[in-house]
Design a protein around this motif. Structure first.
Motif, PDB file in Angstrom:
ATOM      1  N   PRO A 116      10.335 -20.362 -18.758  1.00 52.70           N
ATOM      2  CA  PRO A 116       9.282 -19.419 -19.158  1.00 52.70           C
ATOM      3  C   PRO A 116       7.920 -19.857 -18.631  1.00 52.70           C
ATOM      4  O   PRO A 116       7.648 -21.058 -18.528  1.00 52.70           O
ATOM      5  N   ASN A 168      10.856 -13.994 -16.445  1.00 50.99           N
ATOM      6  CA  ASN A 168      10.216 -12.692 -16.658  1.00 50.99           C
ATOM      7  C   ASN A 168      10.760 -11.728 -15.601  1.00 50.99           C
ATOM      8  O   ASN A 168      11.661 -12.077 -14.836  1.00 50.99           O
ATOM      9  N   GLU A 169      10.208 -10.529 -15.575  1.00 48.66           N
ATOM     10  CA  GLU A 169      10.725  -9.512 -14.666  1.00 48.66           C
ATOM     11  C   GLU A 169      10.572  -9.925 -13.211  1.00 48.66           C
ATOM     12  O   GLU A 169      11.446  -9.663 -12.388  1.00 48.66           O
ATOM     13  N   VAL A 196       5.263  -7.880 -13.737  1.00 51.85           N
ATOM     14  CA  VAL A 196       5.452  -7.641 -15.167  1.00 51.85           C
ATOM     15  C   VAL A 196       4.472  -6.599 -15.695  1.00 51.85           C
ATOM     16  O   VAL A 196       4.698  -6.008 -16.755  1.00 51.85           O
TER      17      VAL A 196
END
Length: 483
Positions: free
Chosen positions: A177, A149-150, A82
């Motif tokens: 998350p 997330n990425e 990220v």
């Protein structure tokens, strides 16, 4: 009189917590070891560290400072996928190689920057062994659980595509998350408990994974009927799980690297580094990311010598007085040569063969590990050419990466609930609609289908056709409730 050594400034962008400081010390140790046996080199890497402070902004600010104010010739880092996107763009702009040993998301490859060097494995390379495990046990449905997330989502298209080719369904994807509370994690796990699929593939970083498995054990999901498979982001840290019992029976895949005397010597050195960095820390063996960090520093030292010693400066272009920091740093004159030299550098490192193709480390075989009482136990290996094999004596084969393989090549395995036999992979869902099957009511020939009514007005359906139907439904690799 000895010839003067030429310093090559290299930035190191890491989260300078206990783990980041330990990793930086390992990078420094790599250079000390290397130059001790290469004292004829004219160049010396000069490490300048910056704290990325655990987030995207911190990593970007650290890289900007290194490029604008220090004018480094390369940057090692960042630690996480990220944080990497913006740094890769900065490296492209300044023509400075960005070398990461732990940002593994496949999405980073889409940026197609020649100055992005991934001295680590692309996460998509571990899709093959995971799909092979699913095929080996005949499971037809799996649920993906990934970090929101990425990093977490990067592997998903590759995993879903490979599972689809193997005719394995993904009826649900659970996205959690990193900031989720324990109650939110529990709520998502309870949702999974209402579904029939009991095979879960987990792709997330270790801190979130430890919380997920702790909560799964609390609510009864680390028991028989369940199977958990993790990617290497979790499996690389199996031996540091505390307590290891929270993941009893979990299967994971992680890169295989040969055990060498060089690695044994480094393990002793690593324990000293950990104890010096954080005396209160428990000492574990170095994980693969530490080995890649060590090898990255060696590769960069070799490339710096190969690239030559000229033009270790930036060409700075004039900008207007109202220019931002993003416009006011120059272009490295040595960056292109250093990047080319790095791309052509090959050697045998702590983590095995170091060889880059298209700017990425080439995938080694994978080992398949099982969490038992005291830690991780190796139960098999996987290669693209051979599928699952029992021993690491790999030979070439023309087989396809996703061909069905046999679980007989895997060693003795412990499953959740401390069971020795694998789960079937499904249960009757608690929230599913039942399939309603209509049958004819006949009063004459009743050997095929016979319907009788009970005193409570319920029906009893029997006969040869019913027996065949029940047997077929029982043989399905998933549950279908019916009446």
């Amino acid at each position: 009189m000895a010839e003067a050594q030429i310093p090559v400034k290299v930035g190191v962008v890491l989260d300078m917590d206990a783990y980041g400081n330990m990793t930086f010390n390992c990078i420094s140790a790599a250079l000390t070891d290397f130059y001790a046996t290469h004292d004829h080199y004219k160049t010396r890497l000069d490490l300048i560290s910056r704290d990325s402070k655990g987030d995207v902004i911190g990593a970007a600010a650290a890289a900007l400072d290194l490029l604008k104010n220090v004018q480094v010739q390369a940057i090692i880092g960042p630690m996480y996928s990220v944080q990497a996107n913006f740094l890769i763009s900065l490296g492209q702009r300044a023509e400075v190689p960005i070398i990461t040993f732990s940002a593994t998301s496949p999405s980073l490859s889409l940026l197609r920057s020649p100055y992005f060097i991934r001295a680590a494995l692309n996460d998509s390379s571990q899709v093959g062994p995971i799909v092979a495990i699913v095929q080996a046990f005949g499971w037809r449905e799996v649920v993906l659980i990934d970090e929101d997330n990425e990093f977490g989502e990067g592997i998903v298209p590759f995993m879903v595509d490979a599972l689809g080719k193997a005719k394995v369904l993904v009826p649900y994807r659970s996205v959690i998350p990193p900031s989720a509370t324990d109650d939110q994690i529990a709520a998502e796990l309870y949702k999974l408990m209402t579904m029939q699929t009991r095979i879960f593939i987990v792709h997330m970083l270790n801190p979130l994974a430890a919380r997920l498995f702790t909560k799964a054990k609390e609510i009864g999901m680390m028991s028989q009927d369940y199977a958990w498979i993790t990617t290497d982001s979790v499996a690389n840290d199996f031996n540091s799980m505390d307590p290891p019992s929270i993941m009893l029976g979990v299967i994971g895949v992680r890169p295989y690297f040969p055990k060498t005397k060089h690695l044994d010597d480094f393990r002793i050195r690593y324990k000293e580094i950990v104890q010096r960095t954080n005396p209160k820390s428990l000492t574990y063996d170095p994980n693969i990311y530490v080995l890649w960090a060590y090898d990255s520093a060696i590769a960069l030292a070799m490339a710096a010598e190969e690239a030559g010693y000229k033009d270790l400066t930036y060409q700075v272009t004039k900008t207007s007085s109202n220019s931002t920091d993003l416009e006011s740093f120059g272009v490295s004159l040595s960056g292109p040569n250093l990047t080319r030299a790095l791309s052509n550098t090959t050697f045998v490192g702590l983590a095995g063969n170091f060889q880059l193709i298209n700017g990425e480390l080439q995938a080694p075989p994978y080992e398949i590990v099982n969490m038992v009482g005291s830690g991780a136990s190796v139960i098999g290996y996987w290669t693209k050419e051979n599928g699952i094999v029992s021993e690491p004596n790999f030979t070439s084969s023309s087989a396809n990466a996703y061909y069905p393989t046999s679980k007989s090549n895997l060693g003795s395995t412990i499953w959740p609930g401390n069971k020795s036999s694998p789960p079937k992979g499904w249960v009757v869902p608690t929230n599913g609609k039942k399939l309603r099957v209509g049958v004819p009511v006949k009063v004459s020939f009743t050997e095929f289908v016979r319907v009788t009514w009970n005193s409570d007005n319920s029906t009893k359906v029997e006969g040869y056709c019913i027996d065949v139907f029940d047997a077929v439904m029982a043989a399905l690799p998933y549950g279908v409730p019916y009446e």
